[in-house]
Design a protein around this motif. Sequence first.
Motif, short mmCIF file in Angstrom:
data_model
loop_
_atom_site.label_atom_id
_atom_site.label_comp_id
_atom_site.label_asym_id
_atom_site.label_seq_id
_atom_site.Cartn_x
_atom_site.Cartn_y
_atom_site.Cartn_z
N ILE A 249 -84.18 -104.45 45.93
CA ILE A 249 -83.93 -103.45 44.94
C ILE A 249 -85.17 -102.66 44.51
CG2 ILE A 249 -83.76 -104.79 42.97
CD1 ILE A 249 -81.54 -103.35 41.75
N GLU A 250 -86.38 -103.74 44.56
CA GLU A 250 -87.51 -103.06 44.12
C GLU A 250 -88.01 -101.97 44.95
OE1 GLU A 250 -86.90 -106.92 42.25
OE2 GLU A 250 -86.93 -106.41 44.19
N GLU A 251 -87.98 -102.43 46.42
CA GLU A 251 -88.24 -101.16 47.26
C GLU A 251 -87.64 -100.01 47.33
OE1 GLU A 251 -89.31 -103.09 51.68
OE2 GLU A 251 -87.59 -104.29 50.48
N ALA A 252 -86.15 -100.21 46.96
CA ALA A 252 -85.20 -98.84 46.78
C ALA A 252 -85.62 -98.13 45.61
CB ALA A 252 -84.02 -99.55 46.56
N ASN A 253 -85.98 -98.79 44.49
CA ASN A 253 -86.31 -98.03 43.16
C ASN A 253 -87.82 -97.15 43.38
OD1 ASN A 253 -84.18 -98.47 41.54
ND2 ASN A 253 -85.00 -100.57 40.77
N ASP A 254 -88.52 -98.02 44.48
CA ASP A 254 -89.94 -97.14 44.48
C ASP A 254 -89.63 -96.19 45.07
OD1 ASP A 254 -92.87 -97.22 44.74
OD2 ASP A 254 -92.48 -97.81 46.75
N ILE A 255 -88.93 -96.17 46.43
CA ILE A 255 -88.59 -94.96 47.11
C ILE A 255 -87.75 -93.83 46.39
CG2 ILE A 255 -86.94 -94.22 48.96
CD1 ILE A 255 -87.70 -96.65 50.23
N ILE A 256 -87.07 -94.41 45.23
CA ILE A 256 -86.27 -93.37 44.50
C ILE A 256 -87.25 -92.58 43.45
CG2 ILE A 256 -84.64 -93.04 42.53
CD1 ILE A 256 -83.02 -95.08 43.81
N ALA A 257 -88.38 -93.26 43.15
CA ALA A 257 -89.30 -92.57 42.19
C ALA A 257 -90.14 -91.74 43.06
CB ALA A 257 -90.35 -93.86 41.83
N LYS A 258 -90.43 -91.94 44.33
CA LYS A 258 -91.26 -91.06 45.11
C LYS A 258 -90.27 -89.61 45.28
CE LYS A 258 -93.97 -94.63 47.58
NZ LYS A 258 -94.22 -95.35 48.70
N LEU A 259 -89.10 -89.98 45.65
CA LEU A 259 -88.26 -88.86 46.03
C LEU A 259 -88.24 -87.83 44.80
CD1 LEU A 259 -85.42 -90.71 47.77
CD2 LEU A 259 -86.78 -88.98 48.94
N ASN A 260 -88.18 -88.46 43.48
CA ASN A 260 -88.16 -87.73 42.15
C ASN A 260 -89.50 -87.04 42.05
OD1 ASN A 260 -85.52 -88.21 41.23
ND2 ASN A 260 -85.97 -90.24 40.57
N ASP A 261 -90.53 -87.47 42.73
CA ASP A 261 -91.92 -86.90 42.77
C ASP A 261 -91.93 -85.89 43.55
OD1 ASP A 261 -92.66 -88.13 40.32
OD2 ASP A 261 -93.66 -90.13 41.48
N GLY A 262 -90.90 -85.69 44.47
CA GLY A 262 -91.14 -84.42 45.62
C GLY A 262 -91.30 -84.90 46.94
N ALA A 263 -91.21 -86.33 47.19
CA ALA A 263 -91.39 -86.78 48.55
C ALA A 263 -90.36 -86.29 49.70
CB ALA A 263 -91.69 -88.42 48.40
N ASP A 264 -90.61 -86.36 50.70
CA ASP A 264 -89.87 -85.78 51.72
C ASP A 264 -88.90 -87.07 52.04
OD1 ASP A 264 -88.72 -83.71 53.84
OD2 ASP A 264 -89.45 -85.40 54.99
N PHE A 265 -87.39 -86.70 52.09
CA PHE A 265 -86.48 -87.88 52.36
C PHE A 265 -86.63 -88.38 53.59
CE2 PHE A 265 -82.75 -89.98 53.21
CZ PHE A 265 -82.16 -90.58 51.92
N ALA A 266 -86.68 -87.45 54.62
CA ALA A 266 -86.57 -87.67 56.12
C ALA A 266 -87.83 -88.36 56.31
CB ALA A 266 -86.81 -86.39 57.04
N GLN A 267 -89.16 -88.28 56.07
CA GLN A 267 -90.25 -88.89 56.04
C GLN A 267 -90.15 -90.31 55.70
OE1 GLN A 267 -93.85 -86.72 55.19
NE2 GLN A 267 -95.19 -88.63 55.24
N LEU A 268 -89.64 -90.45 54.41
CA LEU A 268 -89.69 -91.85 53.82
C LEU A 268 -88.63 -92.55 54.66
CD1 LEU A 268 -89.67 -90.88 50.01
CD2 LEU A 268 -91.23 -92.21 51.31
N ALA A 269 -87.65 -91.99 55.13
CA ALA A 269 -86.78 -92.74 55.98
C ALA A 269 -87.36 -93.20 57.40
CB ALA A 269 -85.51 -91.94 56.58
N GLN A 270 -88.05 -92.29 57.98
CA GLN A 270 -88.71 -92.93 59.13
C GLN A 270 -89.66 -93.77 58.83
OE1 GLN A 270 -90.40 -89.21 60.28
NE2 GLN A 270 -88.42 -88.36 61.54
N GLU A 271 -90.40 -94.12 57.78
CA GLU A 271 -91.60 -94.95 57.52
C GLU A 271 -90.89 -96.24 56.68
OE1 GLU A 271 -93.87 -92.76 54.54
OE2 GLU A 271 -94.63 -91.47 56.04
#
Length: 266
Positions: free
Chosen positions: A123-145
């Motif tokens: 859940i910590e990893e998930a929350n970190d990714i959600i925070a990055k998305l809220n900051d404007g990160a690209d969803f597809a790129q985060l998925a690939q990584e």
Amino acid sequence: DAADENIAYLKNSVQEGIIDERLVLQEAARRGIQAKDEDVQALLDAESKNYASQEEFEKNLSYLKFTMDEYQQLAKEQVIFNTILQQETDAMEDIDVRAYYDQHPEQFTQEQVRASHILVETIEEANDIIAKLNDGADFAQLAQENSLDGSAASGGDLGYFSRGRMVAPFEAAAFSQEIGTFSQTPVESEFGYHIILVTDKIEPELMSFEEVEASLTESLKSQQQQVAINTFLDKLRSEAKIEYLNTPSVDESDANNDEGELPKNE
């Protein structure tokens, strides 16, 4: 672990299955049903084709602690079992598939959603990714990584799917989100934690009868066959005397046949 409740459940399931099988075979004997050699051989041939060679097939039998003679006897019983069950289901009435379709339109109204997701372990990893998305990160790129799912290569895209295709928590989240939104809290499933992005939706649409006729016919026939088989087994059990000799709750007086005669069905 013999104390595991699953073991008790499995033991009971096996025991009841053996009882049903014996009762059916006894009924088949009363009807004079016998297994034809060619049918038994066809069953054996079909089973052996699942192995690279006859040697591998026989090696597997040895691993399962079966001799070939014992396995042939099982195949013979299976042919008899299938024959009598076929007799019971042959008497079924024809199914009005079109009537069922007309009476249950809700079962054929298909709603679809297209979604992408990022699957992570914690859940910590998930929350970190959600925070990055809220900051404007690209969803597809985060998925690939980051995503552990095979869809990572395509940016997490899962394509279109209807209800009943995904695990329940994932489905509930995907169908409740608006187009263009992603999960603000991680969605937990048996696979881990998902961040879901809904990219499109197709409103509920009634599938045509032609689209569902083949699968619906097969499904209704299967249900009808199972009802017929259950009714047949219930009848056999109601006419039989079944003694559970290894069950403590069985009354000892019932576990002994004082008359010295075998019951009609045992």
